[in-house]
Enzyme design. Structure first.
Site, PDB file in Angstrom:
ATOM      1  N   HIS A  66       0.899  -1.172   0.000  1.00  0.00           N
ATOM      2  CA  HIS A  66       0.000   0.000   0.000  1.00  0.00           C
ATOM      3  C   HIS A  66       0.932   1.214   0.000  1.00  0.00           C
ATOM      4  CE1 HIS A  66      -4.061   1.458   0.385  1.00  0.00           C
ATOM      5  NE2 HIS A  66      -3.772   2.177   1.448  1.00  0.00           N
ATOM      6  N   LYS A 102     -10.031   6.520  -3.599  1.00  0.00           N
ATOM      7  CA  LYS A 102      -9.073   7.521  -3.123  1.00  0.00           C
ATOM      8  C   LYS A 102      -7.717   7.083  -3.648  1.00  0.00           C
ATOM      9  CE  LYS A 102      -7.473   8.458   1.558  1.00  0.00           C
ATOM     10  NZ  LYS A 102      -7.892   8.968   2.875  1.00  0.00           N
ATOM     11  N   LYS A 106      -3.629   7.584  -3.606  1.00  0.00           N
ATOM     12  CA  LYS A 106      -2.578   8.120  -2.754  1.00  0.00           C
ATOM     13  C   LYS A 106      -1.508   8.720  -3.649  1.00  0.00           C
ATOM     14  CE  LYS A 106      -3.737   7.112   1.492  1.00  0.00           C
ATOM     15  NZ  LYS A 106      -3.741   8.099   2.580  1.00  0.00           N
ATOM     16  N   ASP A 112      -5.368  11.711  -1.911  1.00  0.00           N
ATOM     17  CA  ASP A 112      -4.827  12.047  -0.592  1.00  0.00           C
ATOM     18  C   ASP A 112      -3.328  12.260  -0.751  1.00  0.00           C
ATOM     19  OD1 ASP A 112      -4.227  12.382   2.062  1.00  0.00           O
ATOM     20  OD2 ASP A 112      -5.056  10.457   2.732  1.00  0.00           O
ATOM     21  N   GLU A 154      -7.254  15.626  -0.351  1.00  0.00           N
ATOM     22  CA  GLU A 154      -7.122  15.503   1.113  1.00  0.00           C
ATOM     23  C   GLU A 154      -5.717  15.911   1.539  1.00  0.00           C
ATOM     24  OE1 GLU A 154      -8.432  11.646   2.386  1.00  0.00           O
ATOM     25  OE2 GLU A 154      -7.360  11.732   4.289  1.00  0.00           O
ATOM     26  N   ASP A 158      -7.223  16.282   7.083  1.00  0.00           N
ATOM     27  CA  ASP A 158      -7.069  14.995   7.770  1.00  0.00           C
ATOM     28  C   ASP A 158      -6.063  15.166   8.915  1.00  0.00           C
ATOM     29  OD1 ASP A 158      -6.596  12.446   8.668  1.00  0.00           O
ATOM     30  OD2 ASP A 158      -5.841  11.640   6.786  1.00  0.00           O
ATOM     31  N   LYS A 165     -11.470  11.026  12.202  1.00  0.00           N
ATOM     32  CA  LYS A 165     -10.942   9.715  12.587  1.00  0.00           C
ATOM     33  C   LYS A 165     -11.081   9.591  14.097  1.00  0.00           C
ATOM     34  CE  LYS A 165      -7.652   9.377   8.783  1.00  0.00           C
ATOM     35  NZ  LYS A 165      -6.245   9.352   8.350  1.00  0.00           N
ATOM     36  N   GLU A 206     -14.406   5.809   4.517  1.00  0.00           N
ATOM     37  CA  GLU A 206     -13.330   4.975   3.943  1.00  0.00           C
ATOM     38  C   GLU A 206     -13.027   3.858   4.943  1.00  0.00           C
ATOM     39  OE1 GLU A 206      -9.981   7.666   3.434  1.00  0.00           O
ATOM     40  OE2 GLU A 206      -9.607   7.703   5.584  1.00  0.00           O
TER      41      GLU A 206
HETATM   42  C1  MUC Z   1      -5.042   8.590   5.421  1.00  0.00           C
HETATM   43  O1  MUC Z   1      -4.153   9.414   5.374  1.00  0.00           O
HETATM   44  O2  MUC Z   1      -6.178   8.997   5.242  1.00  0.00           O
HETATM   45  C2  MUC Z   1      -6.775   6.157   4.794  1.00  0.00           C
HETATM   46  C3  MUC Z   1      -6.993   5.367   3.710  1.00  0.00           C
HETATM   47  C4  MUC Z   1      -5.758   4.911   3.271  1.00  0.00           C
HETATM   48  O3  MUC Z   1      -5.514   4.200   2.324  1.00  0.00           O
HETATM   49  O4  MUC Z   1      -4.798   5.427   4.073  1.00  0.00           O
HETATM   50  C5  MUC Z   1      -5.398   6.088   5.131  1.00  0.00           C
HETATM   51  C6  MUC Z   1      -4.695   7.188   5.756  1.00  0.00           C
HETATM   52 MG    MG Z   2      -5.535  11.045   4.811  1.00  0.00          MG
END
Ligand code: MUC
Ligand code: MG
Length: 383
Positions: free
Chosen positions: A20, A165, A167, A196, A222, A247, A271, A325
């Site tokens: 990941h 989402k 990254k 994000d 994000e 976040d 969160k 999520e």
């Molecule tokens: C984050 O930064 O939001 C949430 C989903 C994911 O894949 O990582 C997290 C952390």
């Molecule tokens: Mg995040």
């Protein structure tokens, strides 16, 4: 009075289904701290304290979460009345600064125990659910556009997710925008695409990034800049139509007030762990609601216990515009719950049953325990 008799903590290391890839780390496994609180009447509550990538996401690690609980939180509350959660939260607040994930883990176990003793779900203790199914995003973070695209098609086909989402933030900003554009092209209008950045961009990068992402039809970005740069977040929120979500900037109600004061974000990723527990998470939700900021249920990629705790709270929130999520258990190669949380029809479903509606599977706990033993703190040697 229901005395807290015993608190056990165990670190579990569970492999992920694939690497990941985030801007600050690549996760090949997830480490969670499982908390088990036993009360004098025989009732038991569970909690989970989980962060991401050791100390690369935030200041707490699995080891520090366990130490904070074993060495500092447990002595404050052992032998006290488990029914008085507000009193216990106050004691922990006075005796332990910071460490929101450790507090969340313990507080969750206290809510779970109390709700079970009362014969209700945790959601009922927060006023009762307004929904039992919540839209659930999936994170495309394999590090490879082709793999991400086939994963997205698979998820849409299986009706598991239609919110993705991505990254980003690891590559130069223009390469990131091109990567996102390839996925937007392939997925078309079948899904909502969000990104994000996990704080990776400077303000200058973020301006290019948000302009590019907005042009290719991304719905939301994000935490594009550092958690401490609230003024930068605000300038981006004001300058572009694309929704900006906070976040890492949200570390409980006080920081939520700071973000809300100047409407420095359009959306809060709430969160429970980062907020310091369900109660503080609910306060962050209230601040978002009162400020006209949209709400989204965020995750620390918790396994089943932490995810069930978040579902209990978010099921009680009347308007959750951006969904959730809460997919953490699906990223893990092994299930640790006796009865897995259900994901279907693009939704995650609130587990029924008392307390969390979720219990760990003892065999899985043994299998994934880091050192095959737990730290046990009990009121007396007999318990
Ligand atoms: C984050 O930064 O939001 C949430 C989903 C994911 O894949 O990582 C997290 C952390
Ligand atoms: Mg995040």
């Amino acid at each position: 009075m229901t005395k807290i008799d015993r608190i056990e903590t165990t670190i579990l290391d569970i492999p992920t289904i694939r690497g990941h890839v985030l801007s600050m780390t690549t996760m090949m496994l997830q480490s969670i701290v499982l908390v088990r609180v036993k009360f004098a009447d025989g009732s038991v509550g569970y909690g989970e304290g989980t962060s991401i990538g050791g100390m690369s996401y935030g200041a707490e690690s699995p080891e520090s979460i366990k130490t904070a609980i074993d060495t500092y939180i447990t002595p404050l509350i052992l032998g006290r009345d488990g029914d008085q959660i507000n009193v216990l939260i106050d004691m922990i607040d006075r005796g332990v600064k910071g460490n929101p994930i450790a507090r969340c883990a313990v507080e969750t176990a206290l809510w779970d125990g109390l709700a079970k003793r009362l014969g209700v779900s945790i959601a009922k203790l927060f006023g009762g659910p307004v929904r039992t199914a919540m839209p659930v995003a999936w994170t495309l973070a394999s590090g490879n556009a082709e793999t991400d695209i086939s994963e997205a098609h698979e998820m849409i086909g299986a009706k598991r997710h239609n919110i993705f989402k991505l990254k980003i933030g690891k590559r130069p900003v223009r390469e990131d925008v091109a990567h996102v554009a390839a996925i937007c092209d392939a997925v078309g209008d079948q899904a909502s695409i969000r990104v994000d950045v996990n704080q990776a961009w400077s303000l200058a990068d973020a301006r290019w990034g948000l302009r590019g992402l907005q042009e290719i039809g991304v719905d939301l970005v994000e935490q594009p800049v550092g958690a401490g740069h609230i003024a930068q977040l605000r300038s981006l929120t004001d300058a572009y139509e694309i929704a900006v979500m906070a976040d890492e900037a949200l570390q409980g109600p006080v920081s939520a007030m700071k973000v809300a004061a100047n409407r420095s974000a359009d959306v809060f990723a709430v969160k429970i762990a980062q907020s310091g527990g369900l109660k503080r998470g609910n306060e962050v939700i209230a601040i978002g609601q009162a400020s006209g900021i949209g709400l989204y249920a965020g995750t620390m990629l918790e396994a089943g216990i932490g995810t069930a705790a978040a579902l209990q709270l978010f099921s009680t929130v009347p308007v959750l515009e951006w969904g959730t999520e809460l997919f953490g258990p699906l990223l893990l190669r092994h299930e640790i719950l006796a009865r897995p949380i259900e994901y279907r029809d693009f939704n995650v479903h609130l587990p029924d049953g008392l307390g969390l509606g979720a219990e760990p599977d003892p065999e899985a706990v043994t299998q994934f325990s880091r050192d095959r033993s737990s730290s046990v703190h009990a009121v007396s040697a007999q318990t």
